[in-house]
Design an enzyme around this catalytic site. Structure first.
Site, PDB file in Angstrom:
ATOM      1  N   HIS A   8       0.840  -1.195   0.000  1.00 24.66           N
ATOM      2  CA  HIS A   8       0.000   0.000   0.000  1.00 24.66           C
ATOM      3  C   HIS A   8       0.878   1.249   0.000  1.00 24.66           C
ATOM      4  O   HIS A   8       2.003   1.228   0.491  1.00 24.66           O
ATOM      5  CB  HIS A   8      -0.914  -0.014   1.225  1.00 24.66           C
ATOM      6  CG  HIS A   8      -2.016   0.994   1.177  1.00 24.66           C
ATOM      7  ND1 HIS A   8      -1.847   2.291   1.564  1.00 24.66           N
ATOM      8  CD2 HIS A   8      -3.297   0.888   0.744  1.00 24.66           C
ATOM      9  CE1 HIS A   8      -2.975   2.952   1.395  1.00 24.66           C
ATOM     10  NE2 HIS A   8      -3.877   2.120   0.896  1.00 24.66           N
ATOM     11  N   GLU A  50      -3.122   1.993  -7.505  1.00 27.36           N
ATOM     12  CA  GLU A  50      -3.429   3.049  -6.547  1.00 27.36           C
ATOM     13  C   GLU A  50      -2.511   4.243  -6.817  1.00 27.36           C
ATOM     14  O   GLU A  50      -1.425   4.343  -6.255  1.00 27.36           O
ATOM     15  CB  GLU A  50      -3.202   2.512  -5.120  1.00 27.36           C
ATOM     16  CG  GLU A  50      -3.480   3.494  -4.033  1.00 27.36           C
ATOM     17  CD  GLU A  50      -2.911   3.028  -2.709  1.00 27.36           C
ATOM     18  OE1 GLU A  50      -3.548   3.312  -1.685  1.00 27.36           O
ATOM     19  OE2 GLU A  50      -1.838   2.391  -2.693  1.00 27.36           O
TER      20      GLU A  50
END
Length: 298
Positions: free
Chosen positions: A138, A208
């Site tokens: 992430h 992302e």
């Protein structure tokens, strides 16, 4: 049932430069960190749809109980896989109160077997709590904590070896996109995973873009599709055509109930990684159900 995820791969017409960004009202960085939601859907029989929610924004037992109650009562499309990723300290609470319709993911895991690694969470511990998935790579883990590509690849390999599914996040920073390096950055991050893992069977890729978090920059559906298509083409060239076709690629970047339907219509977006919007049960349900727009458009 399809897994909640988003990806937009195309094998032709790839461009090495990326489209100009659009500017809108800025979104708070903290809104992105409380829970992650994935949604997956596809008009191709070999791919399924998924939605995932993950956020770490100052949750409490009471606020999580309210969100779980909203999700338990929501009318969710049956062919969309839904996964929620609460902070470590609330995994047990969510697992024991959330409907079996929704699976549980962790937000991170350690790179190997548990041992004297104070403060880390092992894959074995996550499995003991009932987790089926783990998010790795992430943007905050990469750019705040400082985890590098190879370390993330090793973590993915270990999680897979122990039976957890992996949601592998990739994405470029604002300066990298503006320098035309989006594909280079994403491919480098993908290669570190590909070099480490024995199989892609239980991997979902989450694109992302870091520049879409708290910058006022928002990706259009076509901009997201462009990167998803490039990612799928990379998989076809560097792994296999079968993996490229079957792997779900989901999108995470200021996804909300207002833009999810248009994003879901893109050919290679198979679902979503949702941040702040996943903290609102009704809106999260809207995002989950928007994935079916792909089937309508097929």
């Amino acid at each position: 049932m399809a897994m909640v995820s988003t990806y937009c791969p195309q094998f032709t017409g790839l461009r090495r430069s990326c489209s100009k960004l659009e500017t809108s009202s800025p979104q708070s960085f903290s809104q992105h960190v409380t829970s992650h939601l994935r949604l997956f859907s596809s008009n191709k029989p070999s791919r399924s749809v998924a939605a995932m929610a993950s956020n770490n924004k100052n949750g409490t037992k009471d606020s999580i109980s309210k969100l779980v109650s909203d999700l338990n009562s929501a009318n969710l499309e049956a062919d969309v896989d839904v996964v929620v990723s609460p902070p470590f300290v609330y995994i047990d609470q969510v697992k024991n109160s959330l409907t079996d319709r929704i699976e549980i993911s962790a937000q991170n895991s350690w790179v190997g077997k548990g041992g004297a690694f104070t403060g880390e969470i092992s894959v074995e511990q996550l499995k003991d709590l009932g987790c089926k998935w783990v998010i790795l790579g992430h943007s905050e883990r990469r750019h705040v904590i400082g985890e590098d590509d190879q370390f993330i690849g090793k973590k993915a390999a270990y999680a897979l070896s122990e039976g957890l599914g992996v949601i592998a996040c990739i994405g470029e920073k604002l300066e990298e996109r503006e320098a035309g390096k989006t594909f280079d950055v994403c491919f480098k991050q993908l290669k570190a995973v590909a070099d480490a893992v024995p199989s892609w069977e239980n991997i979902v890729i989450a694109y992302e873009p870091v520049w879409a978090i708290g910058t006022g920059k928002v990706a259009t559906p076509l901009q997201a599709q462009e990167v998803h298509a490039a990612v799928r083409d990379w998989l076809k060239t560097n792994v296999s055509a079968d993996v490229a076709s079957a792997t779900r690629i989901i999108y995470g970047g200021s996804v909300n109930g207002g833009n999810s339907a248009e994003l879901a219509k893109q050919e290679d977006i198979d679902g979503f990684l949702v941040g702040g919007a996943s903290l609102k049960g009704p809106e999260f349900a809207t995002i989950v159900n928007s994935v079916t727009s792909k089937k309508v458009a097929a």
